[in-house]
Motif scaffolding. Structure first.
Motif, PDB file in Angstrom:
ATOM      1  N   ASP A  42       0.834  -1.209   0.000  1.00  0.00           N
ATOM      2  CA  ASP A  42       0.000   0.000   0.000  1.00  0.00           C
ATOM      3  C   ASP A  42       0.869   1.260   0.000  1.00  0.00           C
ATOM      4  O   ASP A  42       0.573   2.243  -0.692  1.00  0.00           O
ATOM      5  CB  ASP A  42      -0.918   0.028   1.225  1.00  0.00           C
ATOM      6  CG  ASP A  42      -1.956  -1.078   1.215  1.00  0.00           C
ATOM      7  OD1 ASP A  42      -2.325  -1.529   0.117  1.00  0.00           O
ATOM      8  OD2 ASP A  42      -2.390  -1.485   2.309  1.00  0.00           O
ATOM      9  N   LEU A  86      -8.124   3.669  -0.110  1.00  0.00           N
ATOM     10  CA  LEU A  86      -7.791   2.414   0.563  1.00  0.00           C
ATOM     11  C   LEU A  86      -8.399   2.301   1.960  1.00  0.00           C
ATOM     12  O   LEU A  86      -8.823   1.220   2.373  1.00  0.00           O
ATOM     13  CB  LEU A  86      -6.265   2.281   0.700  1.00  0.00           C
ATOM     14  CG  LEU A  86      -5.444   1.890  -0.520  1.00  0.00           C
ATOM     15  CD1 LEU A  86      -3.971   1.918  -0.167  1.00  0.00           C
ATOM     16  CD2 LEU A  86      -5.841   0.494  -1.000  1.00  0.00           C
ATOM     17  N   ARG A 124     -11.360   0.162   3.357  1.00  0.00           N
ATOM     18  CA  ARG A 124     -11.220  -1.289   3.244  1.00  0.00           C
ATOM     19  C   ARG A 124     -10.117  -1.843   4.137  1.00  0.00           C
ATOM     20  O   ARG A 124      -9.707  -2.987   3.980  1.00  0.00           O
ATOM     21  CB  ARG A 124     -10.923  -1.661   1.785  1.00  0.00           C
ATOM     22  CG  ARG A 124     -12.032  -1.284   0.820  1.00  0.00           C
ATOM     23  CD  ARG A 124     -11.668  -1.628  -0.613  1.00  0.00           C
ATOM     24  NE  ARG A 124     -10.603  -0.775  -1.122  1.00  0.00           N
ATOM     25  CZ  ARG A 124      -9.936  -1.004  -2.248  1.00  0.00           C
ATOM     26  NH1 ARG A 124     -10.194  -2.078  -2.955  1.00  0.00           N
ATOM     27  NH2 ARG A 124      -9.007  -0.173  -2.650  1.00  0.00           N
ATOM     28  N   ARG A 125      -9.668  -1.039   5.083  1.00  0.00           N
ATOM     29  CA  ARG A 125      -8.550  -1.460   5.919  1.00  0.00           C
ATOM     30  C   ARG A 125      -8.928  -1.684   7.373  1.00  0.00           C
ATOM     31  O   ARG A 125      -8.128  -1.518   8.284  1.00  0.00           O
ATOM     32  CB  ARG A 125      -7.395  -0.437   5.819  1.00  0.00           C
ATOM     33  CG  ARG A 125      -6.712  -0.445   4.446  1.00  0.00           C
ATOM     34  CD  ARG A 125      -6.094  -1.793   4.145  1.00  0.00           C
ATOM     35  NE  ARG A 125      -5.479  -1.869   2.822  1.00  0.00           N
ATOM     36  CZ  ARG A 125      -6.070  -2.398   1.769  1.00  0.00           C
ATOM     37  NH1 ARG A 125      -7.294  -2.877   1.864  1.00  0.00           N
ATOM     38  NH2 ARG A 125      -5.455  -2.448   0.602  1.00  0.00           N
ATOM     39  N   LYS A 183      -5.205 -12.558  -3.207  1.00  0.00           N
ATOM     40  CA  LYS A 183      -5.059 -11.254  -2.557  1.00  0.00           C
ATOM     41  C   LYS A 183      -5.691 -11.290  -1.164  1.00  0.00           C
ATOM     42  O   LYS A 183      -6.377 -10.365  -0.747  1.00  0.00           O
ATOM     43  CB  LYS A 183      -5.685 -10.154  -3.417  1.00  0.00           C
ATOM     44  CG  LYS A 183      -4.923  -9.901  -4.710  1.00  0.00           C
ATOM     45  CD  LYS A 183      -5.399  -8.633  -5.403  1.00  0.00           C
ATOM     46  CE  LYS A 183      -4.544  -8.338  -6.634  1.00  0.00           C
ATOM     47  NZ  LYS A 183      -4.957  -7.085  -7.314  1.00  0.00           N
ATOM     48  N   ASP A 216      -5.523  -8.305   1.481  1.00  0.00           N
ATOM     49  CA  ASP A 216      -6.487  -7.204   1.420  1.00  0.00           C
ATOM     50  C   ASP A 216      -7.724  -7.535   2.242  1.00  0.00           C
ATOM     51  O   ASP A 216      -8.286  -6.669   2.929  1.00  0.00           O
ATOM     52  CB  ASP A 216      -6.889  -6.923  -0.024  1.00  0.00           C
ATOM     53  CG  ASP A 216      -5.771  -6.302  -0.846  1.00  0.00           C
ATOM     54  OD1 ASP A 216      -4.808  -5.786  -0.243  1.00  0.00           O
ATOM     55  OD2 ASP A 216      -5.855  -6.334  -2.085  1.00  0.00           O
ATOM     56  N   GLU A 234     -14.329  -5.954  -1.282  1.00  0.00           N
ATOM     57  CA  GLU A 234     -13.124  -6.248  -2.056  1.00  0.00           C
ATOM     58  C   GLU A 234     -13.447  -6.839  -3.428  1.00  0.00           C
ATOM     59  O   GLU A 234     -12.551  -7.309  -4.132  1.00  0.00           O
ATOM     60  CB  GLU A 234     -12.228  -7.220  -1.271  1.00  0.00           C
ATOM     61  CG  GLU A 234     -11.726  -6.685   0.061  1.00  0.00           C
ATOM     62  CD  GLU A 234     -10.780  -5.521  -0.088  1.00  0.00           C
ATOM     63  OE1 GLU A 234     -10.053  -5.481  -1.102  1.00  0.00           O
ATOM     64  OE2 GLU A 234     -10.761  -4.638   0.798  1.00  0.00           O
TER      65      GLU A 234
END
Length: 215
Positions: A39, A60, A63-64, A144, A147, A201
């Motif tokens: 990131d 971002l 979604r973290r 992924k 994520d 996601e």
């Protein structure tokens, strides 16, 4: 990140893009396990303008994981206290407040015993279990998976440790990260929350499989 915090970031996006430089908050977010090295590289690319870098970070953050907004504000506090004050004092539109309130009502009804037959059937399957984990770790989300687990709130140091302990075994890494999420969140580590993150996601096909499993 909850919907109210997402709204605060959206309403104040222009202010953040104008005032904030990613260099002042990026390292703190990495330190707190909110963003990864990947990131940092993606959003800190020197070919991007300062505005594009912070825009990348804002895209971002939702979604973290649930701690992303709080960590972002903490990282801003020393250099941009007025931005933090503006964010936290931003009124949430009444229409959204009503929408959020309406989504809470069914849970209250469940707690009072007024559940429908379908809800009673679903209830035993809302917590994470081996079958659910197996469905997810064998899906397209595997490539992924970081994520996904970051969005669930698993700290980056824990992800790194699990990756190191299970080198070259992506499926086991994903599996152990989901178990880590379950151990951190307990009963809050539900299939419903996992489905929400998978949809955020863009892994809708596996989210649909899980929806079918708990129906």
């Amino acid at each position: 990140m909850n919907d109210m915090d997402k709204t605060r970031l959206r309403i104040n996006r222009s202010l953040i893009l104008q005032e904030v430089r990613i260099e002042h908050v990026r390292d703190f977010l990495y330190q707190e396990g909110i963003i990864s090295e990947e990131d940092m590289d993606r959003c800190g690319n020197v070919t991007k303008t300062p505005r594009e870098r912070i825009a990348c970070l804002l895209d971002l953050l939702p979604r973290r994981g649930p701690e992303a907004y709080k960590a972002f504000c903490s990282g801003l506090q020393e250099t941009y206290p007025w931005v933090v004050e503006k964010l936290n004092s931003t009124p949430i539109p009444e229409t959204q407040t009503k929408t959020l309130s309406s989504t809470v009502l069914p849970n209250k009804e469940m707690n009072t015993g007024e559940t429908s037959e379908r809800q009673r059937i679903r209830e035993p399957y809302t917590e994470l279990n081996h079958t659910v984990i197996k469905i997810v770790t064998r899906s397209e989300a595997l490539n992924k998976y970081k994520d996904v687990v970051r969005a669930l709130g698993v700290p980056q140091p824990d992800i790194d440790q699990i990756e190191y302990a299970n080198f070259r075994d992506l499926q086991e890494q994903f599996y152990q990260c989901l178990l880590k999420w379950q151990s951190r969140e307990g009963r809050n580590a539900t299939v419903v929350r996992l489905i929400e993150v998978l949809r955020e996601e863009d892994y809708n096909s596996v989210a649909d499989k899980l929806d079918g499993y708990i129906d």
